[in-house]
Design a protein around this motif. Structure first.
Motif, short mmCIF file in Angstrom:
data_model
loop_
_atom_site.label_atom_id
_atom_site.label_comp_id
_atom_site.label_asym_id
_atom_site.label_seq_id
_atom_site.Cartn_x
_atom_site.Cartn_y
_atom_site.Cartn_z
N THR A 134 3.53 -0.72 -5.62
CA THR A 134 4.06 0.44 -4.91
C THR A 134 5.17 1.06 -5.75
O THR A 134 6.14 0.39 -6.10
CB THR A 134 4.63 0.05 -3.53
OG1 THR A 134 3.58 -0.45 -2.70
CG2 THR A 134 5.26 1.26 -2.84
N TYR A 156 -2.83 5.81 -3.91
CA TYR A 156 -2.73 6.35 -2.55
C TYR A 156 -1.35 6.98 -2.44
O TYR A 156 -0.33 6.35 -2.73
CB TYR A 156 -2.90 5.24 -1.53
CG TYR A 156 -2.79 5.69 -0.09
CD1 TYR A 156 -3.93 6.05 0.63
CD2 TYR A 156 -1.56 5.76 0.55
CE1 TYR A 156 -3.84 6.47 1.95
CE2 TYR A 156 -1.45 6.18 1.86
CZ TYR A 156 -2.60 6.54 2.56
OH TYR A 156 -2.50 6.96 3.86
N ASN A 158 1.77 8.80 -0.38
CA ASN A 158 2.42 8.95 0.91
C ASN A 158 3.63 9.87 0.75
O ASN A 158 4.53 9.59 -0.04
CB ASN A 158 2.89 7.58 1.44
CG ASN A 158 3.76 7.73 2.68
OD1 ASN A 158 3.48 8.52 3.56
ND2 ASN A 158 4.84 6.95 2.72
N GLY A 160 5.12 10.95 3.72
CA GLY A 160 5.80 10.82 5.00
C GLY A 160 5.17 11.58 6.14
O GLY A 160 5.70 11.59 7.26
N THR A 162 1.35 12.73 8.25
CA THR A 162 -0.05 12.40 8.46
C THR A 162 -0.91 13.30 7.57
O THR A 162 -0.48 14.39 7.18
CB THR A 162 -0.46 12.62 9.92
OG1 THR A 162 -0.22 13.99 10.29
CG2 THR A 162 0.33 11.71 10.85
N HIS A 163 -2.11 12.83 7.23
CA HIS A 163 -2.98 13.59 6.34
C HIS A 163 -3.62 14.76 7.09
O HIS A 163 -3.76 14.74 8.30
CB HIS A 163 -4.06 12.68 5.75
CG HIS A 163 -3.54 11.75 4.71
ND1 HIS A 163 -4.30 11.27 3.69
CD2 HIS A 163 -2.30 11.23 4.51
CE1 HIS A 163 -3.57 10.48 2.92
NE2 HIS A 163 -2.36 10.43 3.42
N LYS A 170 5.41 11.44 10.21
CA LYS A 170 5.09 10.13 10.79
C LYS A 170 6.30 9.56 11.52
O LYS A 170 7.45 9.84 11.16
CB LYS A 170 4.68 9.15 9.69
CG LYS A 170 3.43 9.50 8.92
CD LYS A 170 3.11 8.32 8.01
CE LYS A 170 2.32 8.72 6.80
NZ LYS A 170 2.14 7.59 5.88
N SER A 175 5.15 4.05 6.36
CA SER A 175 3.94 3.31 6.71
C SER A 175 2.79 3.68 5.79
O SER A 175 2.50 4.85 5.56
CB SER A 175 3.56 3.58 8.16
OG SER A 175 3.22 4.94 8.37
N ASN A 176 2.16 2.67 5.22
CA ASN A 176 1.00 2.81 4.35
C ASN A 176 -0.08 1.84 4.81
O ASN A 176 0.22 0.87 5.53
CB ASN A 176 1.37 2.50 2.89
CG ASN A 176 1.96 3.70 2.17
OD1 ASN A 176 1.51 4.83 2.35
ND2 ASN A 176 2.97 3.46 1.35
N THR A 180 -5.18 -0.77 -0.11
CA THR A 180 -5.89 0.46 -0.44
C THR A 180 -7.39 0.21 -0.51
O THR A 180 -7.84 -0.89 -0.80
CB THR A 180 -5.42 1.03 -1.79
OG1 THR A 180 -5.57 0.02 -2.80
CG2 THR A 180 -3.98 1.47 -1.73
N PHE A 187 0.08 2.39 -4.73
CA PHE A 187 0.66 3.35 -3.78
C PHE A 187 1.79 4.11 -4.47
O PHE A 187 2.54 3.55 -5.27
CB PHE A 187 1.27 2.62 -2.57
CG PHE A 187 0.30 1.77 -1.80
CD1 PHE A 187 -0.33 2.25 -0.68
CD2 PHE A 187 0.02 0.46 -2.20
CE1 PHE A 187 -1.22 1.46 0.05
CE2 PHE A 187 -0.85 -0.34 -1.48
CZ PHE A 187 -1.47 0.17 -0.35
N ASN A 189 4.96 6.41 -3.05
CA ASN A 189 5.75 7.04 -1.99
C ASN A 189 6.63 8.12 -2.62
O ASN A 189 7.38 7.83 -3.55
CB ASN A 189 6.64 6.02 -1.28
CG ASN A 189 5.86 4.97 -0.53
OD1 ASN A 189 4.91 5.30 0.18
ND2 ASN A 189 6.25 3.71 -0.67
#
Length: 341
Positions: A134, A156, A158, A160, A162-163, A170, A175-176, A180, A187, A189
């Protein structure tokens, strides 16, 4: 004992390989022509001169703002010096949003055209094909250069929200997925403590609306501009939750990699320096020039640091708390230069 190139390069490689928190400041976007504070100041002056309010309080505050800018004071210092009415602050946010969006949109076109965004190489290097890794990126910028670069990796991502085409903030921005899918590796962030060009507020709800070419009707940009109201704004969502998450990230990291960050933001630097001192973590600073704030808050306070910056010509200075070294005819203070080390 003089600094040896091989030794300092090895130490930089060690920091870069330790999965440091990456802190991005405005200098990280300069190579993509994202407007500086000076350009934003001129745009604001032009806007206010062309759009008087015909309201004494508002017009007097704007007159004072222009006078201070014309005197040579920087935009951030001016906005900290005077408290403008809410309607003026709203116009400042909208002008800043529009000016930065114009340059950011050009970067987006380059991204769509297949050009590698310079941060991509750094992100890939740190994740290094590890699906459990991460990477945390903290940015004080509104532009989306970090997001464009992250999208070119296999991680992946993030931010913060929602997709989707109209994501909502969120409840837990960190939260992840527990792991994956095979299509992702690691990840990333991205925490933007002052907001982003594609964040908007409507009826006390924060939305992420990617790559809108104008401010959607009924929405307001969710960015925090410099000024006397900055502290108040950062106590609101999403900024309060973001700063809380950044505090935890800074507490848990091994080292810090600051790119184009001038240590001019109390919200970020106070947390970073608190944990750096407590844990004796190293701070790697990559920047074109050393600001007074970097000297005052980092270099003169006994932190473990390595600074990589321009010598004012075509060379690079490497400096630690105990020594320094100049390499002529080679630029290492850019993201591309850092990756050559």
């Amino acid at each position: 004992m003089s600094m040896e190139k091989n030794d300092i390069f090895q130490e930089i490689q060690n920091i870069r390989s330790s999965n440091p928190v990456i802190v991005l400041g405005s200098g990280a976007s300069v190579s993509y022509s994202i407007p500086s504070m000076g350009i934003l100041a001129n745009e604001l002056k032009d806007f206010f001169k062309a759009n008087p309010y015909h309201d004494k309080i508002a017009d007097d505050s704007v007159k004072r703002l222009i006078e201070l800018l014309d005197s040579g004071m920087g935009l951030e210092a001016v906005l900290l010096d005077i408290k403008v009415p809410e309607r003026v602050e709203t116009d400042i946010v909208n002008v800043v949003w529009k000016v930065i969006l114009k340059s950011d949109a050009q970067v987006y076109e380059r991204f769509l055209g297949g050009e590698d965004i310079n941060l991509k190489q750094l992100f890939d290097y740190i994740i290094y094909g590890d699906p459990s890794k991460t990477l945390n990126v903290v940015s004080t910028n509104y532009d989306r250069i970090a997001e464009y670069a992250a999208c070119q990796t296999n991680a992946y991502i993030n931010i913060g929200f929602t997709h989707g085409l109209m994501g909502k903030l969120k409840d837990n921005i960190m939260s992840n997925p527990p792991k994956t899918e095979k299509d992702y590796t690691g990840f990333i962030n991205i925490l933007k403590v002052h907001g982003s060009l594609d964040w908007y507020r409507k009826d006390d709800t924060i939305y992420n609306i990617p790559n809108s070419s104008k401010i959607p009707l009924g929405f307001t940009p969710c960015i925090v501009t410099p000024g006397t109201n900055k502290y108040e704004r950062t106590q609101q969502e999403p900024h309060r939750q973001l700063l809380s998450a950044v505090d935890k990230i800074f507490e848990g990291t091994q080292n810090y990699l600051c790119i184009g960050y001038g240590f001019n933001d109390k919200h970020v630097q106070e947390m970073l320096l608190k944990y750096a001192k407590r844990r004796k973590a190293k701070i790697l600073i990559v920047t074109k020039e050393i600001t007074d704030s970097i000297r005052e808050n980092v270099m003169n306070k006994g932190y473990e640091y390595i600074a990589i910056y321009s010598n004012g010509a075509d060379g690079t200075i490497f400096q630690t708390s105990s020594d320094s070294m100049l390499i002529k005819d080679k630029i290492y203070w850019t993201i591309e230069g850092l990756m050559e080390i």
